[in-house]
Design a protein around this motif. Structure first.
Motif, PDB file in Angstrom:
ATOM      1  N   GLY A 135      81.526  45.308  18.968  1.00 45.24           N
ATOM      2  CA  GLY A 135      82.293  45.305  17.729  1.00 45.24           C
ATOM      3  C   GLY A 135      82.655  46.704  17.286  1.00 45.24           C
ATOM      4  N   TYR A 136      81.691  47.625  17.375  1.00 46.26           N
ATOM      5  CA  TYR A 136      81.951  49.022  17.005  1.00 46.26           C
ATOM      6  C   TYR A 136      83.034  49.620  17.900  1.00 46.26           C
ATOM      7  CZ  TYR A 136      81.422  54.080  17.086  1.00 46.26           C
ATOM      8  OH  TYR A 136      81.686  55.428  17.081  1.00 46.26           O
ATOM      9  N   LEU A 137      82.949  49.381  19.206  1.00 44.60           N
ATOM     10  CA  LEU A 137      83.919  49.959  20.131  1.00 44.60           C
ATOM     11  C   LEU A 137      85.315  49.377  19.903  1.00 44.60           C
ATOM     12  CD1 LEU A 137      81.778  50.090  23.406  1.00 44.60           C
ATOM     13  CD2 LEU A 137      82.399  51.990  21.892  1.00 44.60           C
ATOM     14  N   LEU A 138      85.397  48.073  19.622  1.00 42.80           N
ATOM     15  CA  LEU A 138      86.697  47.476  19.338  1.00 42.80           C
ATOM     16  C   LEU A 138      87.324  48.101  18.093  1.00 42.80           C
ATOM     17  CD1 LEU A 138      86.072  43.679  20.050  1.00 42.80           C
ATOM     18  CD2 LEU A 138      87.673  45.180  21.254  1.00 42.80           C
ATOM     19  N   LEU A 139      86.531  48.250  17.040  1.00 43.76           N
ATOM     20  CA  LEU A 139      87.067  48.838  15.810  1.00 43.76           C
ATOM     21  C   LEU A 139      87.425  50.308  16.022  1.00 43.76           C
ATOM     22  CD1 LEU A 139      87.758  47.780  13.034  1.00 43.76           C
ATOM     23  CD2 LEU A 139      85.531  48.565  12.226  1.00 43.76           C
ATOM     24  N   SER A 140      86.656  50.994  16.875  1.00 39.11           N
ATOM     25  CA  SER A 140      86.985  52.387  17.202  1.00 39.11           C
ATOM     26  C   SER A 140      88.318  52.456  17.944  1.00 39.11           C
ATOM     27  CB  SER A 140      85.880  53.001  18.060  1.00 39.11           C
ATOM     28  OG  SER A 140      84.683  53.106  17.338  1.00 39.11           O
ATOM     29  N   ILE A 141      88.524  51.530  18.887  1.00 34.98           N
ATOM     30  CA  ILE A 141      89.792  51.493  19.619  1.00 34.98           C
ATOM     31  C   ILE A 141      90.945  51.317  18.645  1.00 34.98           C
ATOM     32  CG2 ILE A 141      91.180  50.087  21.201  1.00 34.98           C
ATOM     33  CD1 ILE A 141      88.556  49.575  22.763  1.00 34.98           C
ATOM     34  N   HIS A 142      90.782  50.401  17.696  1.00 32.74           N
ATOM     35  CA  HIS A 142      91.834  50.197  16.692  1.00 32.74           C
ATOM     36  C   HIS A 142      92.072  51.478  15.892  1.00 32.74           C
ATOM     37  CE1 HIS A 142      94.159  48.636  13.359  1.00 32.74           C
ATOM     38  NE2 HIS A 142      93.285  49.211  12.553  1.00 32.74           N
ATOM     39  N   THR A 143      90.994  52.118  15.467  1.00 38.76           N
ATOM     40  CA  THR A 143      91.114  53.333  14.655  1.00 38.76           C
ATOM     41  C   THR A 143      91.893  54.411  15.389  1.00 38.76           C
ATOM     42  OG1 THR A 143      89.054  52.858  13.479  1.00 38.76           O
ATOM     43  CG2 THR A 143      89.817  55.147  13.480  1.00 38.76           C
ATOM     44  N   PHE A 144      91.553  54.631  16.658  1.00 33.35           N
ATOM     45  CA  PHE A 144      92.199  55.708  17.406  1.00 33.35           C
ATOM     46  C   PHE A 144      93.638  55.359  17.777  1.00 33.35           C
ATOM     47  CE2 PHE A 144      87.592  56.439  18.807  1.00 33.35           C
ATOM     48  CZ  PHE A 144      87.360  57.248  17.719  1.00 33.35           C
ATOM     49  N   ILE A 204      84.012  42.654  14.667  1.00 30.36           N
ATOM     50  CA  ILE A 204      85.012  42.022  15.530  1.00 30.36           C
ATOM     51  C   ILE A 204      86.108  41.387  14.684  1.00 30.36           C
ATOM     52  CG2 ILE A 204      85.395  40.189  17.225  1.00 30.36           C
ATOM     53  CD1 ILE A 204      82.520  40.776  18.244  1.00 30.36           C
ATOM     54  N   SER A 205      85.727  40.750  13.579  1.00 32.53           N
ATOM     55  CA  SER A 205      86.719  40.143  12.685  1.00 32.53           C
ATOM     56  C   SER A 205      87.637  41.205  12.089  1.00 32.53           C
ATOM     57  CB  SER A 205      86.017  39.368  11.566  1.00 32.53           C
ATOM     58  OG  SER A 205      85.235  38.312  12.086  1.00 32.53           O
ATOM     59  N   LEU A 206      87.051  42.338  11.679  1.00 29.71           N
ATOM     60  CA  LEU A 206      87.862  43.429  11.137  1.00 29.71           C
ATOM     61  C   LEU A 206      88.850  43.954  12.178  1.00 29.71           C
ATOM     62  CD1 LEU A 206      85.239  45.469   9.071  1.00 29.71           C
ATOM     63  CD2 LEU A 206      87.281  44.327   8.179  1.00 29.71           C
ATOM     64  N   PHE A 207      88.401  44.033  13.429  1.00 26.91           N
ATOM     65  CA  PHE A 207      89.297  44.471  14.506  1.00 26.91           C
ATOM     66  C   PHE A 207      90.503  43.546  14.609  1.00 26.91           C
ATOM     67  CE2 PHE A 207      90.543  43.627  18.927  1.00 26.91           C
ATOM     68  CZ  PHE A 207      91.150  44.846  19.229  1.00 26.91           C
ATOM     69  N   VAL A 208      90.248  42.244  14.601  1.00 25.31           N
ATOM     70  CA  VAL A 208      91.339  41.277  14.727  1.00 25.31           C
ATOM     71  C   VAL A 208      92.277  41.373  13.523  1.00 25.31           C
ATOM     72  CG1 VAL A 208      91.922  38.825  14.834  1.00 25.31           C
ATOM     73  CG2 VAL A 208      89.982  39.706  16.160  1.00 25.31           C
ATOM     74  N   ILE A 209      91.712  41.386  12.311  1.00 27.36           N
ATOM     75  CA  ILE A 209      92.522  41.422  11.096  1.00 27.36           C
ATOM     76  C   ILE A 209      93.344  42.701  11.018  1.00 27.36           C
ATOM     77  CG2 ILE A 209      92.409  41.553   8.574  1.00 27.36           C
ATOM     78  CD1 ILE A 209      89.876  39.757   8.781  1.00 27.36           C
ATOM     79  N   GLN A 210      92.694  43.849  11.274  1.00 27.98           N
ATOM     80  CA  GLN A 210      93.404  45.124  11.181  1.00 27.98           C
ATOM     81  C   GLN A 210      94.463  45.262  12.272  1.00 27.98           C
ATOM     82  OE1 GLN A 210      93.182  47.425   8.770  1.00 27.98           O
ATOM     83  NE2 GLN A 210      91.713  46.144   7.690  1.00 27.98           N
ATOM     84  N   THR A 211      94.204  44.708  13.441  1.00 35.15           N
ATOM     85  CA  THR A 211      95.192  44.760  14.524  1.00 35.15           C
ATOM     86  C   THR A 211      96.433  43.971  14.144  1.00 35.15           C
ATOM     87  OG1 THR A 211      93.492  45.045  16.234  1.00 35.15           O
ATOM     88  CG2 THR A 211      95.632  44.190  16.937  1.00 35.15           C
ATOM     89  N   VAL A 212      96.238  42.783  13.568  1.00 39.39           N
ATOM     90  CA  VAL A 212      97.375  41.965  13.137  1.00 39.39           C
ATOM     91  C   VAL A 212      98.161  42.689  12.044  1.00 39.39           C
ATOM     92  CG1 VAL A 212      98.046  39.813  12.007  1.00 39.39           C
ATOM     93  CG2 VAL A 212      96.308  39.787  13.816  1.00 39.39           C
ATOM     94  N   ARG A 213      97.455  43.233  11.052  1.00 37.10           N
ATOM     95  CA  ARG A 213      98.132  43.933   9.957  1.00 37.10           C
ATOM     96  C   ARG A 213      98.929  45.132  10.462  1.00 37.10           C
ATOM     97  NH1 ARG A 213      93.505  44.176   5.169  1.00 37.10           N
ATOM     98  NH2 ARG A 213      93.658  41.986   4.522  1.00 37.10           N
ATOM     99  N   THR A 214      98.299  45.942  11.295  1.00 36.39           N
ATOM    100  CA  THR A 214      98.983  47.131  11.795  1.00 36.39           C
ATOM    101  C   THR A 214     100.146  46.751  12.688  1.00 36.39           C
ATOM    102  OG1 THR A 214      96.893  48.361  11.714  1.00 36.39           O
ATOM    103  CG2 THR A 214      98.666  49.316  13.025  1.00 36.39           C
ATOM    104  N   GLY A 215      99.972  45.700  13.495  1.00 37.86           N
ATOM    105  CA  GLY A 215     101.059  45.236  14.353  1.00 37.86           C
ATOM    106  C   GLY A 215     102.269  44.800  13.543  1.00 37.86           C
ATOM    107  N   ARG A 216     102.032  44.050  12.459  1.00 41.74           N
ATOM    108  CA  ARG A 216     103.143  43.631  11.603  1.00 41.74           C
ATOM    109  C   ARG A 216     103.824  44.829  10.945  1.00 41.74           C
ATOM    110  NH1 ARG A 216     100.316  38.424   8.517  1.00 41.74           N
ATOM    111  NH2 ARG A 216     100.558  36.934  10.246  1.00 41.74           N
ATOM    112  N   ARG A 217     103.016  45.785  10.503  1.00 38.60           N
ATOM    113  CA  ARG A 217     103.573  46.986   9.869  1.00 38.60           C
ATOM    114  C   ARG A 217     104.453  47.753  10.847  1.00 38.60           C
ATOM    115  NH1 ARG A 217      99.696  52.028   8.051  1.00 38.60           N
ATOM    116  NH2 ARG A 217     101.335  53.550   7.556  1.00 38.60           N
ATOM    117  N   LEU A 218     103.983  47.897  12.088  1.00 41.44           N
ATOM    118  CA  LEU A 218     104.756  48.636  13.087  1.00 41.44           C
ATOM    119  C   LEU A 218     106.008  47.871  13.490  1.00 41.44           C
ATOM    120  CD1 LEU A 218     101.813  49.913  15.307  1.00 41.44           C
ATOM    121  CD2 LEU A 218     103.174  51.242  13.685  1.00 41.44           C
TER     122      LEU A 218
END
Length: 224
Positions: A135-144, A204-218
């Protein structure tokens, strides 16, 4: 390869609960550190703290009082990890490319040491500890990735950041020391497994949610 001088600084986004108070404390400490203390020294100190945490958890298999080493390690890790970048900014000696690369590389290694130490302790199963690491690594991937495409380095989520996470782990470790060795329950899992597992699910949930949000924004930006 992009020359270091051409790398644009990232906007740091940090809105965790303790951010303001911690920033005041870090600035106060930076003003009083001797000249021989450098950001690299503090990065190494933070990594040494992670080694202490790992050792304390593993040695708790022999004697539960070794958990005190882990608790002390969290303090050392906070000191080094929180102050390395703060000192560089305070003294205006930032090295954006080098600092970004080394700091976050050491962060990944530190989290590996902490969670694998938990998994080797008699309190948390390795499977659950590795789920938290994933979970930490997934969220780190999203952050970077997000930092690359948006120019913002997000350092906290749901009003929590590294300091709040350390305080949670310290509280859990103190409870381990007071309550003694964990007993299996809940289909073979301990209460500590449930806590760490809940954190893993949240990450892991934060990774999924933040990925969707950032994807829509982009997607909106690209359409424009």
């Amino acid at each position: 390869m992009i020359p270091a001088k051409d790398v644009q600084p990232l906007a740091r986004v940090q809105d965790n609960l303790l951010a303001r108070q911690e920033r005041r404390l870090l600035t106060w400490i930076c003003a009083r550190l001797p000249a021989w203390v450098t950001p690299d020294t503090l990065t190494a100190t933070g990594l040494a703290g992670a080694v202490m945490i790992f050792a304390g958890y593993v040695l708790s298999l022999i004697d539960i009082d070794w958990l005190l080493l882990s608790i002390a390690g969290y303090a050392v890790h906070w000191f080094g990890d929180s102050l390395d970048g703060s000192l560089a900014r305070f003294r205006r000696i930032e090295r954006p490319s080098y600092g970004y690369f080394i700091d976050h590389s050491c962060d990944g290694l530190a989290v590996l040491l902490i969670l694998s130490g938990l998994g080797l302790s008699p309190f948390v199963t390795m499977d659950v500890a590795m789920a938290a690491l994933a979970g930490y690594l997934l969220l780190s991937i999203h952050t970077f990735l997000s930092a690359r495409v948006t120019g913002e380095l997000k350092l906290s989520y749901v009003a929590a950041g590294p300091t709040e996470a350390r305080l949670l782990l310290v509280g859990m470790t103190v409870t381990m020391w007071v309550m003694g060795r964990a007993r299996a329950s809940y289909s073979g899992f301990t209460g500590y497994d449930l806590i760490v597992g809940a954190v893993a699910a949240l990450l892991i949930s934060l990774f999924v949610i933040q990925t969707v949000r950032t994807g829509r924004r982009l997607a909106r930006i690209d359409r424009l």
